[in-house]
Design a protein around this motif. Structure first.
Motif, PDB file in Angstrom:
ATOM      1  N   ALA A  39      53.005  44.872  44.282  1.00 36.81           N
ATOM      2  CA  ALA A  39      52.238  44.420  45.865  1.00 36.81           C
ATOM      3  C   ALA A  39      53.983  44.537  46.326  1.00 36.81           C
ATOM      4  O   ALA A  39      53.651  45.843  47.106  1.00 36.81           O
ATOM      5  CB  ALA A  39      52.773  43.057  45.557  1.00 36.81           C
ATOM      6  N   LEU A  40      54.752  45.001  45.679  1.00 39.79           N
ATOM      7  CA  LEU A  40      55.958  45.376  45.711  1.00 39.79           C
ATOM      8  C   LEU A  40      56.288  46.657  46.554  1.00 39.79           C
ATOM      9  O   LEU A  40      56.463  47.716  47.750  1.00 39.79           O
ATOM     10  CB  LEU A  40      57.567  45.161  45.977  1.00 39.79           C
ATOM     11  CG  LEU A  40      57.473  43.510  45.655  1.00 39.79           C
ATOM     12  CD1 LEU A  40      58.747  42.793  44.784  1.00 39.79           C
ATOM     13  CD2 LEU A  40      57.987  43.338  47.314  1.00 39.79           C
ATOM     14  N   ARG A  41      55.709  47.553  45.269  1.00 42.17           N
ATOM     15  CA  ARG A  41      55.333  48.852  45.984  1.00 42.17           C
ATOM     16  C   ARG A  41      54.458  49.015  46.624  1.00 42.17           C
ATOM     17  O   ARG A  41      54.753  50.208  47.649  1.00 42.17           O
ATOM     18  CB  ARG A  41      55.569  49.416  44.306  1.00 42.17           C
ATOM     19  CG  ARG A  41      54.906  50.855  44.308  1.00 42.17           C
ATOM     20  CD  ARG A  41      54.147  51.773  42.779  1.00 42.17           C
ATOM     21  NE  ARG A  41      55.609  50.999  41.982  1.00 42.17           N
ATOM     22  CZ  ARG A  41      54.931  50.649  40.488  1.00 42.17           C
ATOM     23  NH1 ARG A  41      53.518  49.598  40.813  1.00 42.17           N
ATOM     24  NH2 ARG A  41      56.482  49.798  39.610  1.00 42.17           N
ATOM     25  N   ASN A  42      53.263  49.012  46.725  1.00 44.78           N
ATOM     26  CA  ASN A  42      52.086  49.135  47.790  1.00 44.78           C
ATOM     27  C   ASN A  42      52.092  48.643  49.098  1.00 44.78           C
ATOM     28  O   ASN A  42      52.699  49.486  49.797  1.00 44.78           O
ATOM     29  CB  ASN A  42      50.999  48.324  47.086  1.00 44.78           C
ATOM     30  CG  ASN A  42      50.142  48.685  45.724  1.00 44.78           C
ATOM     31  OD1 ASN A  42      50.347  49.964  45.470  1.00 44.78           O
ATOM     32  ND2 ASN A  42      49.932  47.536  45.393  1.00 44.78           N
ATOM     33  N   ALA A  43      53.605  47.436  49.409  1.00 46.15           N
ATOM     34  CA  ALA A  43      54.095  47.570  50.321  1.00 46.15           C
ATOM     35  C   ALA A  43      55.506  48.597  51.084  1.00 46.15           C
ATOM     36  O   ALA A  43      55.671  48.152  52.415  1.00 46.15           O
ATOM     37  CB  ALA A  43      54.189  45.932  50.872  1.00 46.15           C
ATOM     38  N   SER A  65      64.245  44.148  46.460  1.00 46.59           N
ATOM     39  CA  SER A  65      63.482  44.135  47.505  1.00 46.59           C
ATOM     40  C   SER A  65      63.906  43.232  48.887  1.00 46.59           C
ATOM     41  O   SER A  65      64.913  42.215  48.259  1.00 46.59           O
ATOM     42  CB  SER A  65      62.027  43.269  47.564  1.00 46.59           C
ATOM     43  OG  SER A  65      62.247  41.917  46.513  1.00 46.59           O
ATOM     44  N   PRO A  66      64.088  43.207  49.969  1.00 51.91           N
ATOM     45  CA  PRO A  66      64.459  42.750  50.854  1.00 51.91           C
ATOM     46  C   PRO A  66      64.075  42.252  51.437  1.00 51.91           C
ATOM     47  O   PRO A  66      63.008  40.863  50.647  1.00 51.91           O
ATOM     48  CB  PRO A  66      64.570  43.063  52.572  1.00 51.91           C
ATOM     49  CG  PRO A  66      63.117  44.794  52.044  1.00 51.91           C
ATOM     50  CD  PRO A  66      62.727  44.346  50.306  1.00 51.91           C
ATOM     51  N   PRO A 166      56.854  39.007  51.647  1.00 48.67           N
ATOM     52  CA  PRO A 166      55.047  38.318  50.619  1.00 48.67           C
ATOM     53  C   PRO A 166      54.303  38.705  50.031  1.00 48.67           C
ATOM     54  O   PRO A 166      53.756  37.949  49.282  1.00 48.67           O
ATOM     55  CB  PRO A 166      54.231  39.533  52.321  1.00 48.67           C
ATOM     56  CG  PRO A 166      55.194  38.825  53.574  1.00 48.67           C
ATOM     57  CD  PRO A 166      56.519  39.225  52.498  1.00 48.67           C
ATOM     58  N   GLY A 167      55.294  39.756  48.919  1.00 49.03           N
ATOM     59  CA  GLY A 167      54.490  40.665  47.789  1.00 49.03           C
ATOM     60  C   GLY A 167      54.993  39.493  46.480  1.00 49.03           C
ATOM     61  O   GLY A 167      53.832  39.717  45.885  1.00 49.03           O
TER      62      GLY A 167
END
Length: 172
Positions: A39-43, A65-66, A166-167
């Motif tokens: 999810a982090l990658r996709n975002a 991630s932030p 949110p990921g």
């Protein structure tokens, strides 16, 4: 020989399999770690995503991630998940990934990093519990920070409630 490098687009399936396997029997795992990384990658939220490679095989991965503090972004990042192939754990691979990821965050001008994890482990990288930074629902000693610049989003020492991207809700 261990090689640390940024992930590439073709690494995603191997990272997913590694992360699933690494957290399979972990008592603190929700079983969603691979979905979180995806999810982090996709975002586009994997600020730093490194793999450890031995003999051409990905044996470790770390993600940064932030995060926001009281709803404000400002150069702070969250560490995790960290995955190491189970037969290679406790050999310094995770530590090498974490140190290199932190080094890259500093080089990017990041202000700091937070982690939710075992205090005895993460303290070796300089992480400390700080009651001014809160993450709801966890014992405060397990939520730790490492300040690089000594300032937070408002230009002062960071204080407030931390929220991950949110990921981190993926797969829940």
């Amino acid at each position: 020989m261990l090689i640390l490098r940024p992930e590439t687009a073709t690494d995603a399936p191997a990272i997913r399999a590694l992360t699933d396997a690494a957290f399979k029997d972990a008592p603190h795992s929700g079983g969603t770690e691979a979905a979180i990384v995806d999810a982090l990658r996709n975002a586009g939220a994997l600020t730093v995503s490194l793999v450890a490679v031995q003999e051409g095989v990905i044996v470790g991965h770390v993600a940064f991630s932030p995060v926001t503090i009281d709803g404000r972004s400002g150069g702070w990042f969250g560490l995790g998940p960290v995955s190491v192939e189970s037969i290679r754990q406790r050999r310094g691979i995770g530590g090498a990934l974490i140190r290199e990821g932190l080094r890259r965050l500093v080089a990017m001008g990041a202000e700091g990093c937070v982690v939710l994890g075992e205090p005895a482990y993460y303290s070796r990288f300089g992480f400390v519990a700080d009651s001014r930074l809160r993450y709801p629902g966890v014992p405060p000693e397990y939520f730790q920070r490492l300040a690089f610049t000594g300032t937070g989003p408002a230009g002062t020492d960071p204080e407030g409630e931390v929220a991950y991207h949110p990921g981190f809700g993926a797969g829940a």
